[in-house]
Design an enzyme around this catalytic site. Structure first.
Site, PDB file in Angstrom:
ATOM      1  N   LYS A  91     -12.928 103.635 -74.732  1.00  0.00           N
ATOM      2  CA  LYS A  91     -13.010 104.602 -73.629  1.00  0.00           C
ATOM      3  C   LYS A  91     -13.387 103.927 -72.308  1.00  0.00           C
ATOM      4  O   LYS A  91     -12.965 104.395 -71.234  1.00  0.00           O
ATOM      5  CB  LYS A  91     -14.006 105.710 -73.980  1.00  0.00           C
ATOM      6  CG  LYS A  91     -13.545 106.580 -75.160  1.00  0.00           C
ATOM      7  CD  LYS A  91     -12.222 107.284 -74.853  1.00  0.00           C
ATOM      8  CE  LYS A  91     -11.762 108.199 -75.956  1.00  0.00           C
ATOM      9  NZ  LYS A  91     -10.506 108.891 -75.628  1.00  0.00           N
TER      10      LYS A  91
ATOM     11  N   SER B  11      -2.126 119.047 -80.858  1.00  0.00           N
ATOM     12  CA  SER B  11      -2.190 120.008 -81.970  1.00  0.00           C
ATOM     13  C   SER B  11      -3.541 120.700 -82.082  1.00  0.00           C
ATOM     14  O   SER B  11      -3.614 121.826 -82.586  1.00  0.00           O
ATOM     15  CB  SER B  11      -1.858 119.297 -83.292  1.00  0.00           C
ATOM     16  OG  SER B  11      -2.575 118.087 -83.396  1.00  0.00           O
ATOM     17  N   ARG B  12      -4.600 120.024 -81.631  1.00  0.00           N
ATOM     18  CA  ARG B  12      -5.941 120.594 -81.846  1.00  0.00           C
ATOM     19  C   ARG B  12      -6.842 120.301 -80.645  1.00  0.00           C
ATOM     20  O   ARG B  12      -6.519 119.479 -79.792  1.00  0.00           O
ATOM     21  CB  ARG B  12      -6.587 119.973 -83.088  1.00  0.00           C
ATOM     22  CG  ARG B  12      -5.899 120.351 -84.369  1.00  0.00           C
ATOM     23  CD  ARG B  12      -6.614 119.792 -85.590  1.00  0.00           C
ATOM     24  NE  ARG B  12      -6.382 118.372 -85.781  1.00  0.00           N
ATOM     25  CZ  ARG B  12      -7.334 117.443 -85.839  1.00  0.00           C
ATOM     26  NH1 ARG B  12      -8.597 117.797 -85.728  1.00  0.00           N
ATOM     27  NH2 ARG B  12      -7.036 116.167 -86.008  1.00  0.00           N
TER      28      ARG B  12
ATOM     29  N   ILE C 232     -18.175 118.024 -76.399  1.00  0.00           N
ATOM     30  CA  ILE C 232     -17.294 119.203 -76.405  1.00  0.00           C
ATOM     31  C   ILE C 232     -17.121 119.689 -77.845  1.00  0.00           C
ATOM     32  O   ILE C 232     -16.929 118.875 -78.759  1.00  0.00           O
ATOM     33  CB  ILE C 232     -15.911 118.841 -75.800  1.00  0.00           C
ATOM     34  CG1 ILE C 232     -16.064 118.089 -74.457  1.00  0.00           C
ATOM     35  CG2 ILE C 232     -15.047 120.087 -75.637  1.00  0.00           C
ATOM     36  CD1 ILE C 232     -16.754 118.830 -73.347  1.00  0.00           C
TER      37      ILE C 232
ATOM     38  N   SER D  94     -14.453 109.121 -71.865  1.00  0.00           N
ATOM     39  CA  SER D  94     -15.604 109.798 -72.484  1.00  0.00           C
ATOM     40  C   SER D  94     -16.873 109.348 -71.769  1.00  0.00           C
ATOM     41  O   SER D  94     -16.937 108.240 -71.227  1.00  0.00           O
ATOM     42  CB  SER D  94     -15.710 109.414 -73.956  1.00  0.00           C
ATOM     43  OG  SER D  94     -16.965 109.800 -74.477  1.00  0.00           O
TER      44      SER D  94
ATOM     45  N   TYR E 262     -15.504 102.892 -80.213  1.00  0.00           N
ATOM     46  CA  TYR E 262     -15.099 104.035 -79.382  1.00  0.00           C
ATOM     47  C   TYR E 262     -15.453 103.779 -77.909  1.00  0.00           C
ATOM     48  O   TYR E 262     -14.642 104.028 -77.010  1.00  0.00           O
ATOM     49  CB  TYR E 262     -15.794 105.291 -79.919  1.00  0.00           C
ATOM     50  CG  TYR E 262     -15.386 106.590 -79.265  1.00  0.00           C
ATOM     51  CD1 TYR E 262     -14.172 107.202 -79.571  1.00  0.00           C
ATOM     52  CD2 TYR E 262     -16.240 107.224 -78.358  1.00  0.00           C
ATOM     53  CE1 TYR E 262     -13.815 108.406 -78.975  1.00  0.00           C
ATOM     54  CE2 TYR E 262     -15.888 108.430 -77.766  1.00  0.00           C
ATOM     55  CZ  TYR E 262     -14.667 109.017 -78.075  1.00  0.00           C
ATOM     56  OH  TYR E 262     -14.321 110.204 -77.483  1.00  0.00           O
TER      57      TYR E 262
ATOM     58  N   VAL F 195       0.628 107.413 -81.581  1.00  0.00           N
ATOM     59  CA  VAL F 195       0.659 106.814 -80.237  1.00  0.00           C
ATOM     60  C   VAL F 195       0.441 105.298 -80.253  1.00  0.00           C
ATOM     61  O   VAL F 195       0.714 104.621 -79.264  1.00  0.00           O
ATOM     62  CB  VAL F 195      -0.361 107.480 -79.277  1.00  0.00           C
ATOM     63  CG1 VAL F 195       0.040 108.902 -78.941  1.00  0.00           C
ATOM     64  CG2 VAL F 195      -1.780 107.398 -79.826  1.00  0.00           C
TER      65      VAL F 195
ATOM     66  N   ALA G   5     -15.814 100.905 -76.437  1.00  0.00           N
ATOM     67  CA  ALA G   5     -14.908  99.874 -75.903  1.00  0.00           C
ATOM     68  C   ALA G   5     -13.572 100.500 -75.523  1.00  0.00           C
ATOM     69  O   ALA G   5     -13.012 100.219 -74.455  1.00  0.00           O
ATOM     70  CB  ALA G   5     -14.704  98.773 -76.947  1.00  0.00           C
TER      71      ALA G   5
ATOM     72  N   GLY H 219      -1.718 114.277 -78.821  1.00  0.00           N
ATOM     73  CA  GLY H 219      -2.778 114.950 -79.582  1.00  0.00           C
ATOM     74  C   GLY H 219      -2.925 116.403 -79.162  1.00  0.00           C
ATOM     75  O   GLY H 219      -4.043 116.899 -78.994  1.00  0.00           O
TER      76      GLY H 219
HETATM   77  P1  NAP Z   1      -9.733 116.273 -82.173  1.00  0.00           P
HETATM   78  O1  NAP Z   1     -10.117 117.711 -82.207  1.00  0.00           O
HETATM   79  O2  NAP Z   1     -10.171 115.386 -83.293  1.00  0.00           O
HETATM   80  O3  NAP Z   1      -8.121 116.195 -82.043  1.00  0.00           O
HETATM   81  C1  NAP Z   1      -7.526 114.933 -81.996  1.00  0.00           C
HETATM   82  C2  NAP Z   1      -6.063 115.099 -81.660  1.00  0.00           C
HETATM   83  O4  NAP Z   1      -5.472 113.793 -81.551  1.00  0.00           O
HETATM   84  C3  NAP Z   1      -5.268 115.819 -82.738  1.00  0.00           C
HETATM   85  O5  NAP Z   1      -4.254 116.552 -82.096  1.00  0.00           O
HETATM   86  C4  NAP Z   1      -4.665 114.681 -83.550  1.00  0.00           C
HETATM   87  O6  NAP Z   1      -3.468 115.038 -84.235  1.00  0.00           O
HETATM   88  C5  NAP Z   1      -4.371 113.680 -82.447  1.00  0.00           C
HETATM   89  N1  NAP Z   1      -4.270 112.295 -82.882  1.00  0.00           N
HETATM   90  C6  NAP Z   1      -5.200 111.547 -83.509  1.00  0.00           C
HETATM   91  N2  NAP Z   1      -4.728 110.314 -83.744  1.00  0.00           N
HETATM   92  C7  NAP Z   1      -3.465 110.270 -83.234  1.00  0.00           C
HETATM   93  C8  NAP Z   1      -2.455 109.303 -83.174  1.00  0.00           C
HETATM   94  N3  NAP Z   1      -2.631 108.061 -83.677  1.00  0.00           N
HETATM   95  N4  NAP Z   1      -1.282 109.612 -82.595  1.00  0.00           N
HETATM   96  C9  NAP Z   1      -1.071 110.852 -82.085  1.00  0.00           C
HETATM   97  N5  NAP Z   1      -1.998 111.832 -82.105  1.00  0.00           N
HETATM   98  C10 NAP Z   1      -3.176 111.544 -82.681  1.00  0.00           C
HETATM   99  O7  NAP Z   1     -10.243 115.559 -80.841  1.00  0.00           O
HETATM  100  P2  NAP Z   1     -10.854 116.199 -79.490  1.00  0.00           P
HETATM  101  O8  NAP Z   1     -12.304 116.377 -79.686  1.00  0.00           O
HETATM  102  O9  NAP Z   1     -10.010 117.313 -79.034  1.00  0.00           O
HETATM  103  O10 NAP Z   1     -10.688 114.960 -78.499  1.00  0.00           O
HETATM  104  C11 NAP Z   1      -9.557 114.800 -77.659  1.00  0.00           C
HETATM  105  C12 NAP Z   1      -9.771 113.597 -76.770  1.00  0.00           C
HETATM  106  O11 NAP Z   1     -10.940 113.793 -75.979  1.00  0.00           O
HETATM  107  C13 NAP Z   1      -9.972 112.279 -77.514  1.00  0.00           C
HETATM  108  O12 NAP Z   1      -9.381 111.213 -76.797  1.00  0.00           O
HETATM  109  C14 NAP Z   1     -11.478 112.123 -77.516  1.00  0.00           C
HETATM  110  O13 NAP Z   1     -11.866 110.778 -77.661  1.00  0.00           O
HETATM  111  C15 NAP Z   1     -11.826 112.695 -76.157  1.00  0.00           C
HETATM  112  N6  NAP Z   1     -13.210 113.144 -76.058  1.00  0.00           N
HETATM  113  C16 NAP Z   1     -13.679 114.154 -76.865  1.00  0.00           C
HETATM  114  C17 NAP Z   1     -15.003 114.549 -76.758  1.00  0.00           C
HETATM  115  C18 NAP Z   1     -15.588 115.647 -77.602  1.00  0.00           C
HETATM  116  O14 NAP Z   1     -16.808 115.881 -77.479  1.00  0.00           O
HETATM  117  N7  NAP Z   1     -14.820 116.338 -78.427  1.00  0.00           N
HETATM  118  C19 NAP Z   1     -15.853 113.889 -75.843  1.00  0.00           C
HETATM  119  C20 NAP Z   1     -15.331 112.884 -75.055  1.00  0.00           C
HETATM  120  C21 NAP Z   1     -14.016 112.505 -75.160  1.00  0.00           C
HETATM  121  P3  NAP Z   1      -3.507 115.759 -85.706  1.00  0.00           P
HETATM  122  O15 NAP Z   1      -3.919 117.200 -85.461  1.00  0.00           O
HETATM  123  O16 NAP Z   1      -2.113 115.638 -86.192  1.00  0.00           O
HETATM  124  O17 NAP Z   1      -4.506 115.011 -86.513  1.00  0.00           O
END
Ligand code: NAP
Length: 247
Positions: free
Chosen positions: A159, A14-15, A188, A142, A155, A64, A157, A12
């Site tokens: 994490k 990309s973003r 975040i 998380s 979610y 994944v 479960a 993941g």
């Molecule tokens: P995000 O901006 O939504 O980005 C998600 C990333 O995961 C993207 O690169 C997406 O690829 C990729 N992805 C999604 N499903 C996938 C799959 N099946 N196989 C491969 N890649 C996949 O998410 P984020 O906020 O950066 O979160 C990143 C991680 O941190 C996650 O595990 C999330 O649960 C955890 N987290 C985030 C927060 C928060 O507040 N943001 C808090 C706690 C934990 P595409 O670009 O191709 O869609």
């Protein structure tokens, strides 16, 4: 932190947080292989940003949750860069809803991506890491996996499962020079949280002692530290990056 000569796999990438992790590792000189679900242009942009920092980088489209795609991703990275030293299991999704209305497929999709995805990636890198007696695995959990959250049983479960898996694999691999840790971000600012309703965002913000949202870079620096040589004696830990939310 110095990652020269090291190869990092970031799922993941990309973003959001994953992109920031790629850049942090690239800044330290790592070769970066990232995977993404479908957003090829964002993935390519991360690759270019890593290259602009002087690092070698590549992107592979890989779900994944699919073992064959994970194997192909890891094989591509190893044939391009020779080995794998760091894995950051960051790919994740949400499909929120209260239990009474949550569809079974929303539970399955979140657990398969967030939990099984991390399992498959760890399984794919464990052997090469054990063979070379060196590895760093960082799993994105998380604050929701620590405390629970209404509307996120799936979610939470996934994490909480990531934490159990992290500690178990840390025990399995400790004697082989491979550390396994988790980062538990709070709230975040990324595309994931941008989708939250304003009222939910305001309520979450009110529960953060520091009174502000976190940035992807806050989490990325922590993941990079746990991926570094400096963190050699840390394993099986869960580090919250949440402005004090989970205290
Ligand atoms: P995000 O901006 O939504 O980005 C998600 C990333 O995961 C993207 O690169 C997406 O690829 C990729 N992805 C999604 N499903 C996938 C799959 N099946 N196989 C491969 N890649 C996949 O998410 P984020 O906020 O950066 O979160 C990143 C991680 O941190 C996650 O595990 C999330 O649960 C955890 N987290 C985030 C927060 C928060 O507040 N943001 C808090 C706690 C934990 P595409 O670009 O191709 O869609």
């Amino acid at each position: 932190m110095n990652f020269s000569g090291k190869t990092a796999l970031v799922t993941g990438g990309s973003r959001g947080i994953g992109r920031a992790v790629c850049l942090e590792l690239a800044k330290g000189g790592a070769n970066v292989a990232l995977c993404y679900a479908g957003n090829a242009s964002a993935a390519q942009e991360t690759v270019s940003a890593c290259q602009a920092l002087g690092a070698k980088a590549l992107a592979v489209r890989c779900n994944v949750a699919k073992s064959q795609e994970v194997s192909a991703f890891v094989e591509t990275a190893i044939s391009a860069f020779g080995s794998v030293h760091i894995l950051v299991n960051n790919a994740g999704i949400t499909r929120d809803g209260l239990l009474m209305t949550m569809k079974e497929d929303a539970f399955d999709a979140v657990v398969e991506t967030n939990l099984k995805g991390a399992f498959l990636c760890m399984k794919a890198v464990a052997r090469p890491m054990m063979r070379q007696r060196y590895g760093r695995i960082v799993n994105l959990s998380s604050v929701v996996g620590l405390r629970g959250n209404a509307g996120q049983v799936n979610y939470a479960a996934s994490k909480a499962g990531v934490i159990g898996m992290t500690k178990s694999l840390a025990k399995e691999l400790a004697s082989r020079g491979v550390t396994v840790n988790a980062v538990a971000p709070g709230f975040i600012e990324t595309d994931m949280t941008a989708a939250m309703p304003d009222a939910a965002k305001a309520a979450t913000l009110a529960s953060i002692p520091m009174g502000r949202l976190g940035a992807a870079e806050d989490v990325a620096r922590t993941a990079a530290f746990l991926s570094s040589e400096e963190a050699a004696y840390i394993t099986g830990q869960v580090l919250a990056v949440d402005g004090g939310m989970s205290m």
